[in-house]
Motif scaffolding. Structure first.
Motif, mmCIF file in Angstrom:
data_model
loop_
_atom_site.group_PDB
_atom_site.id
_atom_site.type_symbol
_atom_site.label_atom_id
_atom_site.label_comp_id
_atom_site.label_asym_id
_atom_site.label_seq_id
_atom_site.Cartn_x
_atom_site.Cartn_y
_atom_site.Cartn_z
ATOM 1 N N UNK A 4 -12.332 7.552 -12.342
ATOM 2 C CA UNK A 4 -11.719 6.937 -11.176
ATOM 3 C C UNK A 4 -10.267 7.383 -11.020
ATOM 4 N N UNK A 5 -9.855 7.510 -9.762
ATOM 5 C CA UNK A 5 -8.473 7.839 -9.415
ATOM 6 C C UNK A 5 -7.993 6.821 -8.385
ATOM 7 N N UNK A 6 -6.788 6.321 -8.546
ATOM 8 C CA UNK A 6 -6.318 5.305 -7.613
ATOM 9 C C UNK A 6 -4.805 5.377 -7.471
ATOM 10 N N UNK A 7 -4.339 4.829 -6.379
ATOM 11 C CA UNK A 7 -2.909 4.765 -6.130
ATOM 12 C C UNK A 7 -2.632 3.791 -5.015
ATOM 13 N N UNK A 8 -1.443 3.226 -5.024
ATOM 14 C CA UNK A 8 -1.115 2.267 -3.985
ATOM 15 C C UNK A 8 0.288 1.732 -4.114
ATOM 16 N N UNK A 9 0.490 0.570 -3.533
ATOM 17 C CA UNK A 9 1.808 -0.071 -3.512
ATOM 18 C C UNK A 9 1.619 -1.562 -3.735
ATOM 19 N N UNK A 10 2.428 -2.149 -4.609
ATOM 20 C CA UNK A 10 2.324 -3.578 -4.870
ATOM 21 C C UNK A 10 3.708 -4.194 -5.006
ATOM 22 N N UNK A 11 3.764 -5.491 -4.746
ATOM 23 C CA UNK A 11 5.033 -6.193 -4.824
ATOM 24 C C UNK A 11 4.831 -7.683 -4.628
ATOM 25 N N UNK A 12 5.908 -8.386 -4.352
ATOM 26 C CA UNK A 12 5.856 -9.821 -4.114
ATOM 27 C C UNK A 12 6.421 -10.135 -2.739
ATOM 28 N N UNK A 13 6.030 -11.296 -2.221
ATOM 29 C CA UNK A 13 6.567 -11.768 -0.946
ATOM 30 C C UNK A 13 7.880 -12.497 -1.224
ATOM 31 N N UNK A 14 8.980 -11.778 -1.058
ATOM 32 C CA UNK A 14 10.286 -12.350 -1.356
ATOM 33 C C UNK A 14 10.406 -12.707 -2.818
ATOM 34 N N UNK A 15 10.936 -13.892 -3.098
ATOM 35 C CA UNK A 15 11.096 -14.360 -4.473
ATOM 36 C C UNK A 15 10.039 -15.402 -4.834
ATOM 37 N N UNK A 16 8.933 -15.395 -4.084
ATOM 38 C CA UNK A 16 7.870 -16.384 -4.308
ATOM 39 C C UNK A 16 6.937 -15.941 -5.421
ATOM 40 N N UNK A 17 5.961 -16.798 -5.728
ATOM 41 C CA UNK A 17 4.922 -16.472 -6.713
ATOM 42 C C UNK A 17 3.751 -15.741 -6.082
ATOM 43 N N UNK A 18 3.846 -15.410 -4.805
ATOM 44 C CA UNK A 18 2.776 -14.694 -4.106
ATOM 45 C C UNK A 18 3.010 -13.186 -4.195
ATOM 46 N N UNK A 19 1.944 -12.453 -4.502
ATOM 47 C CA UNK A 19 2.032 -11.007 -4.591
ATOM 48 C C UNK A 19 0.996 -10.321 -3.737
#
Length: 210
Positions: A38-53
């Motif tokens: 498998x090969x994968x790539x992307x972008x991840x982060x959080x919504x501001x300073x919340x616990x939601x990602x």
């Protein structure tokens, strides 16, 4: 192997030995397929300073080997490209994957098939974690006048525990099972040994993070 940049972009690859394609050569057309890569790539982060990602990306499943339509007329290769998106909150996550190929895991005319993954990794103590998962693989399209959904769609479940050890080791175990109709069970039964690959099973593991 994974690489994650401080900006949130990431890329990686994952490999495992497999046998499910060659266990039923008459149904899949594969006479050699020892590996999933498998090969994968992307972008991840959080919504501001919340616990939601969030996490969005592409995942390519690759099965090097020998596929022959002479062995199994009408079959297609199992390579699959998925677009996925995930949202998370602390120990909960929901991920939706959308198939961009017409041959999702070897099922012809299946563009738009999807997989929903609902997962929880709940910390019972600072070392012990409860692992729970529900998933649904939904197939679209038809093949030979038969709905792919009626023969290939399934639901799967997982429940288990993991325990953190010193020096970045983790041990754990979990139980997995699937929910299928009789027709779907027949589709996922290997021709070589009459074994349903969706049968319930127990798994134990040892993991080290570097």
């Amino acid at each position: 192997f994974d690489y994650t940049h401080s900006s949130g972009f990431y890329a990686g690859t994952w490999l495992s030995n497999i046998s499910w394609l060659t266990d039923s050569s008459a149904a899949t057309g594969y006479t050699s397929a020892p590996l999933e890569w498998d090969f994968y790539g992307g972008y991840k982060g959080t919504f501001g300073k919340s616990d939601f990602g969030y996490d969005v990306g592409l995942l390519q499943y690759y099965y090097p080997g020998t596929h022959s339509t002479t062995v199994a007329p009408g079959t297609v290769k199992a390579e699959t490209l998925e677009l996925y998106g995930l949202v998370s909150w602390k120990w909960l996550s929901a991920k939706y994957s959308y198939g961009l190929d017409t041959k999702t895991f070897g099922v012809p005319n299946s563009r738009g098939s999807s997989y929903l993954d609902l997962s929880a990794n709940y910390p019972l103590t600072d070392k012990l974690t409860l692992v729970a998962h529900y998933g649904k693989q939904k197939y679209e399209g038809t093949n030979g006048g038969v709905s792919n959904d009626s023969i290939a769609t399934y639901q799967d479940y997982k429940l288990g525990l993991s325990y953190a050890l010193p020096k970045d080791f983790t041990v754990g175990g979990y139980y997995t099972n699937t929910n299928m109709s009789a027709l779907q069970k027949a589709f996922y039964t290997n021709g070589s040994d009459n074994r349903n690959i969706g049968k319930d099973t127990f798994t134990v593991f040892v993991q080290k993070t570097f």
